[in-house]
Motif scaffolding. Structure first.
Motif, PDB file in Angstrom:
ATOM      1  N   SER A   1       0.836  -1.201   0.000  1.00 20.83           N
ATOM      2  CA  SER A   1       0.000   0.000   0.000  1.00 20.83           C
ATOM      3  C   SER A   1       0.868   1.246   0.000  1.00 20.83           C
ATOM      4  O   SER A   1       2.072   1.200   0.269  1.00 20.83           O
ATOM      5  CB  SER A   1      -0.899   0.008   1.241  1.00 20.83           C
ATOM      6  OG  SER A   1      -0.092   0.028   2.417  1.00 20.83           O
TER       7      SER A   1
ATOM      8  N   PHE B   1      -8.938   2.393   2.724  1.00 18.63           N
ATOM      9  CA  PHE B   1      -9.595   1.204   2.186  1.00 18.63           C
ATOM     10  C   PHE B   1     -10.756   0.832   3.100  1.00 18.63           C
ATOM     11  O   PHE B   1     -10.619   0.852   4.325  1.00 18.63           O
ATOM     12  CB  PHE B   1      -8.593   0.046   2.096  1.00 18.63           C
ATOM     13  CG  PHE B   1      -9.178  -1.229   1.567  1.00 18.63           C
ATOM     14  CD1 PHE B   1      -9.487  -1.358   0.227  1.00 18.63           C
ATOM     15  CD2 PHE B   1      -9.429  -2.302   2.415  1.00 18.63           C
ATOM     16  CE1 PHE B   1     -10.033  -2.539  -0.265  1.00 18.63           C
ATOM     17  CE2 PHE B   1      -9.973  -3.487   1.941  1.00 18.63           C
ATOM     18  CZ  PHE B   1     -10.277  -3.598   0.588  1.00 18.63           C
TER      19      PHE B   1
ATOM     20  N   SER C   1     -13.019  -2.068   4.347  1.00 15.06           N
ATOM     21  CA  SER C   1     -13.028  -3.530   4.421  1.00 15.06           C
ATOM     22  C   SER C   1     -14.457  -4.057   4.531  1.00 15.06           C
ATOM     23  O   SER C   1     -15.419  -3.289   4.617  1.00 15.06           O
ATOM     24  CB  SER C   1     -12.176  -3.996   5.608  1.00 15.06           C
ATOM     25  OG  SER C   1     -12.545  -3.309   6.782  1.00 15.06           O
TER      26      SER C   1
ATOM     27  N   LEU D   1      -4.038   3.026   5.827  1.00 11.57           N
ATOM     28  CA  LEU D   1      -2.994   2.016   5.699  1.00 11.57           C
ATOM     29  C   LEU D   1      -1.601   2.604   5.843  1.00 11.57           C
ATOM     30  O   LEU D   1      -1.357   3.758   5.463  1.00 11.57           O
ATOM     31  CB  LEU D   1      -3.112   1.316   4.342  1.00 11.57           C
ATOM     32  CG  LEU D   1      -4.504   0.754   4.008  1.00 11.57           C
ATOM     33  CD1 LEU D   1      -4.513   0.213   2.598  1.00 11.57           C
ATOM     34  CD2 LEU D   1      -4.907  -0.326   4.998  1.00 11.57           C
TER      35      LEU D   1
ATOM     36  N   THR E   1       1.671  -2.331   4.188  1.00  8.50           N
ATOM     37  CA  THR E   1       0.522  -3.223   4.198  1.00  8.50           C
ATOM     38  C   THR E   1       0.370  -3.873   2.828  1.00  8.50           C
ATOM     39  O   THR E   1       0.344  -3.185   1.804  1.00  8.50           O
ATOM     40  CB  THR E   1      -0.758  -2.450   4.551  1.00  8.50           C
ATOM     41  OG1 THR E   1      -0.592  -1.819   5.830  1.00  8.50           O
ATOM     42  CG2 THR E   1      -1.955  -3.381   4.602  1.00  8.50           C
TER      43      THR E   1
ATOM     44  N   MET F   1      -1.536  -5.371  -0.166  1.00  7.33           N
ATOM     45  CA  MET F   1      -2.875  -5.194  -0.708  1.00  7.33           C
ATOM     46  C   MET F   1      -3.071  -6.061  -1.952  1.00  7.33           C
ATOM     47  O   MET F   1      -2.149  -6.237  -2.753  1.00  7.33           O
ATOM     48  CB  MET F   1      -3.120  -3.722  -1.070  1.00  7.33           C
ATOM     49  CG  MET F   1      -2.954  -2.758   0.086  1.00  7.33           C
ATOM     50  SD  MET F   1      -4.083  -3.100   1.455  1.00  7.33           S
ATOM     51  CE  MET F   1      -5.672  -2.771   0.690  1.00  7.33           C
TER      52      MET F   1
ATOM     53  N   CYS G   1      -5.090  -5.949  -5.304  1.00  7.99           N
ATOM     54  CA  CYS G   1      -5.725  -4.895  -6.092  1.00  7.99           C
ATOM     55  C   CYS G   1      -6.194  -5.442  -7.429  1.00  7.99           C
ATOM     56  O   CYS G   1      -5.744  -6.501  -7.889  1.00  7.99           O
ATOM     57  CB  CYS G   1      -4.738  -3.746  -6.337  1.00  7.99           C
ATOM     58  SG  CYS G   1      -3.937  -3.122  -4.839  1.00  7.99           S
TER      59      CYS G   1
ATOM     60  N   PRO H   1      -7.421  -1.020  -4.730  1.00  9.97           N
ATOM     61  CA  PRO H   1      -7.336  -2.160  -3.807  1.00  9.97           C
ATOM     62  C   PRO H   1      -8.698  -2.826  -3.660  1.00  9.97           C
ATOM     63  O   PRO H   1      -9.737  -2.153  -3.631  1.00  9.97           O
ATOM     64  CB  PRO H   1      -6.888  -1.527  -2.489  1.00  9.97           C
ATOM     65  CG  PRO H   1      -6.394  -0.167  -2.839  1.00  9.97           C
ATOM     66  CD  PRO H   1      -7.146   0.255  -4.041  1.00  9.97           C
TER      67      PRO H   1
ATOM     68  N   ILE I   1      -7.311  -6.532   1.790  1.00  7.56           N
ATOM     69  CA  ILE I   1      -6.080  -6.463   2.577  1.00  7.56           C
ATOM     70  C   ILE I   1      -5.529  -7.879   2.618  1.00  7.56           C
ATOM     71  O   ILE I   1      -6.144  -8.778   3.202  1.00  7.56           O
ATOM     72  CB  ILE I   1      -6.345  -5.941   3.996  1.00  7.56           C
ATOM     73  CG1 ILE I   1      -6.984  -4.555   3.936  1.00  7.56           C
ATOM     74  CG2 ILE I   1      -5.051  -5.889   4.798  1.00  7.56           C
ATOM     75  CD1 ILE I   1      -7.439  -4.039   5.301  1.00  7.56           C
TER      76      ILE I   1
ATOM     77  N   GLY J   1     -12.513  -6.627   0.636  1.00  4.85           N
ATOM     78  CA  GLY J   1     -13.036  -5.272   0.576  1.00  4.85           C
ATOM     79  C   GLY J   1     -14.522  -5.240   0.278  1.00  4.85           C
ATOM     80  O   GLY J   1     -15.078  -6.150  -0.357  1.00  4.85           O
TER      81      GLY J   1
ATOM     82  N   THR K   1       0.427  -6.338   9.992  1.00  2.00           N
ATOM     83  CA  THR K   1      -0.763  -5.667   9.471  1.00  2.00           C
ATOM     84  C   THR K   1      -1.960  -5.877  10.391  1.00  2.00           C
ATOM     85  O   THR K   1      -2.689  -4.935  10.711  1.00  2.00           O
ATOM     86  CB  THR K   1      -1.087  -6.190   8.065  1.00  2.00           C
ATOM     87  OG1 THR K   1      -0.017  -5.860   7.184  1.00  2.00           O
ATOM     88  CG2 THR K   1      -2.374  -5.579   7.540  1.00  2.00           C
TER      89      THR K   1
END
Length: 802
Positions: free
Chosen positions: A282, A288, A290, A298, A302, A304, A306, A311, A314, A320, A347
């Motif tokens: 990230s 972001f 979740s 972030l 972290t 991610m 995407c 993104p 996570i 997400g 994280t």
């Protein structure tokens, strides 16, 4: 970790009672914290078939059913619309008791008899579906008790899995252990993935920008899925291990995670822009949302998952909201990946997201288990949703995850460690039951390769531990080790610390223990200048909080925080101390300098609040007296308290350095008002810090004694007029430095400033005591000696006699 024994039996035969199994698991190192029996909470519900169905003549919303249990037929009035002739349904007969506590009774509804009730899942307490009558499988025998027909009874074990045993965070993992313990065969779940349609590589792609955090990422695509509730068998299994059923797609990912230990994630493919996956770090400050609908800010490290633009998850923690499975989802991209454990742990902690997936990833998963879990889930999704699995698998593996191979194992080492011999045949059997590959390497020696799921095994001692727990700790005899008794060398510092504690606890001080981790702002709060070595703090690489980001370089700040916290709850009278280490950063690549130190803090009343003390407040001399007692108990040779020692955190006019000869061993005094303001403290706060290492160097274990005096002493009192700034210690030094053998001691008996004393001057009264060891002194002898000493003092100090 909750384990359903009914689910467990799919993979290993159980011929022991649940209680015995729990005991054997515990003795093998998997402690069973609790055993819970799951029983249906209804009675009198049987399997029945709808033989006829017609509308109620007096109510359009009701139907009249003829329901058969095989040996009898019952009329039932029902309001559900999802039933048809021939459906197998649960019938609560007259007298049945439902989970709600309701008892079914015979009734007439709008003139029609009703001898029972057709039930939904929710009414039976075995599911959350309340939309209609529960439709049962057609192969169930009519008339059987529903609980028996559906095999609803179960036993659930709550196992405390240690952090190193990530292989046991699944049903198959526990089954592997049970098979090894009981000698039964382990059955892995069998599955076949039928692939149809397009090749996955024409539909999507995966690129990994940061392989150090994600060494391997695999994916499949399933098309034409239909989102619906999961079948009862899957919902019951998920609920038994503490998971909530959501829908057939999400439930499959949770089911496979609990079955095989591999976390999975399903994306709604239509929300993946550009139709591809990019795995990257990230950006600092990136936001972001979740699946729990919370916006996350972030950090830069972290990981991610995407799509081509944004993104969508996570990595290893949570998906997400922008790509979740919805009611109209038709195409799914299914993820099965390996993430670096430390990255996921960092994280999850920083975001406060302790998910089931993160719990497994941060402990380490089987790098070889990704594809089997992916195929298992894809097959179940296709089966339960009516979808089709696209041809091929995407398997991006840019950085090979290293696994351990050929660990040397010696039978004699097993005997040395356990204190008992284990037969070679038993050793081989145990290791092979644990799915380890064993190769001969000589007489009594082997090379052992653990399965890739056993990320906790890397050394010979790990293998010996496995042999010990499977052989049985109770079968290893208790023996005393052969040791030779040696007289240990005395630890001087420990002795010094012990005496220090005795003195300060005797003086009413209470010990506190603080973290060695402090805030980087600590040195600023204490007002330490840039040149002070105590500003050279040792940073923590992964601090839990900013308040614990560096190692402390001074103890006093921790005591000041203790005082502040006590004051916040109304405790203003305090006498506390602490012993501990400070850490001073040195050059690049060098270990920090560690110093053993002791600190004291005193504030508020000198004594407890009693009527005869009249609110006496502690002052500089109370703390100084305690330090004098410490130095005296340690027999420090030439202790001295000297002013003019610059200590930024102390009041310049109310502080001093503590010395032994020319060596400074500490400091004490009143805390500077500016420091008190920055620390949110008020009042008179006195502190002291001593170097325990230096005290140990100057400590004398030898005590000197002399005989009680046989002859009387003779004393002379003299009042000197001296400059106000002259330390009294200097006058005492001038007196005691003389070579007069008859002088026994000198004491201060009075200090006076005020009337009849010139400005900038003070009167200092000294008492001189004289004694001879072999005779009674005459006045002439005392007067002659006394005169010489006075002449020396007046000459060297510039004082005058009043």
């Amino acid at each position: 970790m909750l384990i359903s024994l009914k689910w467990l039996k799919d993979y290993v035969d159980l011929e022991v009672s649940p209680e015995e199994l729990a005991e054997r698991l515990t003795m093998s190192g998997l402690e069973v914290d609790a055993l819970r029996r799951i029983e249906p909470v209804f009675r009198g519900v049987r399997v029945a078939r709808i033989d006829s169905l017609r509308r109620h003549s007096r109510a359009d919303q009701l139907s009249l059913c003829e329901v058969s249990t095989g040996d009898a037929t019952f009329p039932v009035v029902c309001g559900a619309t999802n039933i048809h002739v021939g459906d197998i349904v649960p019938l609560a007969q007259v007298g049945a008791v439902l989970p709600s506590g309701d008892v079914i009774r015979s009734a007439r509804i709008r003139g029609e008899a009703s001898e029972g009730m057709l039930c939904s899942e929710e009414e039976l307490g075995i599911g959350s579906d309340a939309s209609g009558i529960m439709i049962l499988p057609t192969d169930l025998s009519l008339g059987r008790e529903l609980a028996e027909a559906l095999d609803l009874a179960d036993v659930v074990l709550d196992i405390g899995v240690t952090p190193n045993r990530s292989d046991c965070l699944s049903i198959v993992g526990i089954a592997r252990e049970v098979a090894a313990i009981t000698g039964k065969a382990l059955r892995y779940p069998s599955f076949v993935v039928t692939e149809t349609g397009e090749d996955i590589r024409k539909i999507t792609s995966v690129s990994i920008d940061d392989p150090d955090l994600c060494p391997r990422y695999t994916a499949r695509v399933i098309k034409d899925v239909r989102i619906a509730p999961s079948p009862l068998w899957m919902r019951r299994r998920l609920e038994a291990v503490g998971m909530r059923s959501i829908n057939n797609i999400v439930d499959v990912t949770n089911f496979v995670m609990m079955e095989l230990g591999q976390p999975l994630h399903a994306f709604d493919f239509r929300f993946l822009e550009e139709g591809r996956i990019v795995v990257r770090r990230s950006h600092a400050g990136e936001t972001f949302v979740s699946l729990d609908e919370k916006e996350r800010v972030l950090q830069s490290d972290t990981l991610m998952i995407c799509d081509g633009v944004k993104p969508v998850a996570i990595g290893g923690v949570m998906g997400g909201l922008n790509s979740e499975i919805q009611k109209d989802t038709e195409t799914i991209l299914l993820e099965s990946a390996y993430f670096h454990p430390a990255s996921i742990r960092r994280t999850a902690r920083s975001l406060g997201m302790g998910t089931d997936a993160a719990f497994r990833f941060e402990r380490g998963i089987d790098p070889a288990g990704l594809i089997p879990a992916l195929d298992r889930a894809a097959g179940l999704m296709a089966e339960l949703s009516g979808g089709s699995v696209c041809r091929g698998v995407i398997d991006q593996y840019p950085l090979i995850v290293k696994t351990v191979e050929k660990i040397p194992l010696r039978l004699r080492r097993i005997r040395d460690i356990l204190g008992a011999a284990v037969d070679e045949a038993d050793v081989l059997r145990i290791l092979e039951n644990l799915e380890m590959t064993v190769e001969p390497a000589g007489e009594g020696e082997f090379y052992v390769t653990p399965p890739t799921c056993r990320v906790d095994i890397a050394r010979e001692i790990d293998l010996i531990e496995e042999i010990a727990r499977m052989h049985g700790y109770d079968r290893i005899p208790a023996t005393l080790p052969a040791v030779s008794v040696m007289v240990g060398a005395a630890n001087v510092r420990s002795e010094v610390e012990k005496k220090f504690r005795e003195i300060v606890t005797g003086a009413g001080y209470q010990e506190v223990i603080n973290y060695s981790f402090v805030s980087p702002a600590a040195v600023d709060q204490l007002g330490l200048p840039e040149t002070d070595e105590r500003r050279r703090q040792v940073g923590i690489r992964n601090p839990l909080t900013e308040e614990q980001a560096v190692m402390r370089t001074i103890l006093i700040r921790s005591l000041l925080l203790n005082a502040r916290d006590n004051a916040a709850v109304g405790c203003f009278d305090l006498k506390i101390f602490e012993t501990g280490r400070t850490f001073i950063r040195r050059g690049e690549g060098e270990l920090p300098r560690e110093c053993n130190r002791a600190a004291l803090l005193m504030t508020g009343r000198r004594y407890e609040n009693r009527w005869h003390f009249h609110d006496l407040q502690a002052d500089f001399y109370d703390l100084k007296g305690c330090v004098e007692n410490i130095l005296d108990a340690l027999r420090i040779g030439t202790p001295a308290f000297r002013e003019g020692v610059a200590e930024p955190l102390l009041h310049p006019g109310k502080s001093c350095g503590v010395f032994d000869g020319d060596t400074q061993i500490g400091f004490l005094g009143e805390v500077h008002p500016d420091v008190l303001t920055r620390m949110d403290l008020t009042g008179n706060v006195l502190v002291c810090e001593l170097d325990l290492d230096l005290l140990a160097e100057h400590f004398s274990a030898k005590a000197s004694f002399r005989n009680l005096p046989r002859f009387p002493s003779s004393s002379r009192d003299v009042a000197f007029l001296v400059r106000r700034e002259m330390p009294a210690a200097e006058m005492l030094r001038l007196a005691t430095d003389s070579v007069e053998v008859l002088l026994e001691k000198v004491q201060i008996f009075d200090v006076y400033e005020g009337g009849n004393i010139p400005s900038k001057m003070k009167s200092l009264g000294l008492r001189f005591s004289y004694r001879s060891a072999d005779r009674t002194l005459t006045d002439e002898e005392v007067n002659e000696t006394h005169a010489r000493i006075l002449q020396k003092i007046v000459h060297e100090s510039g004082a005058s006699i009043r």
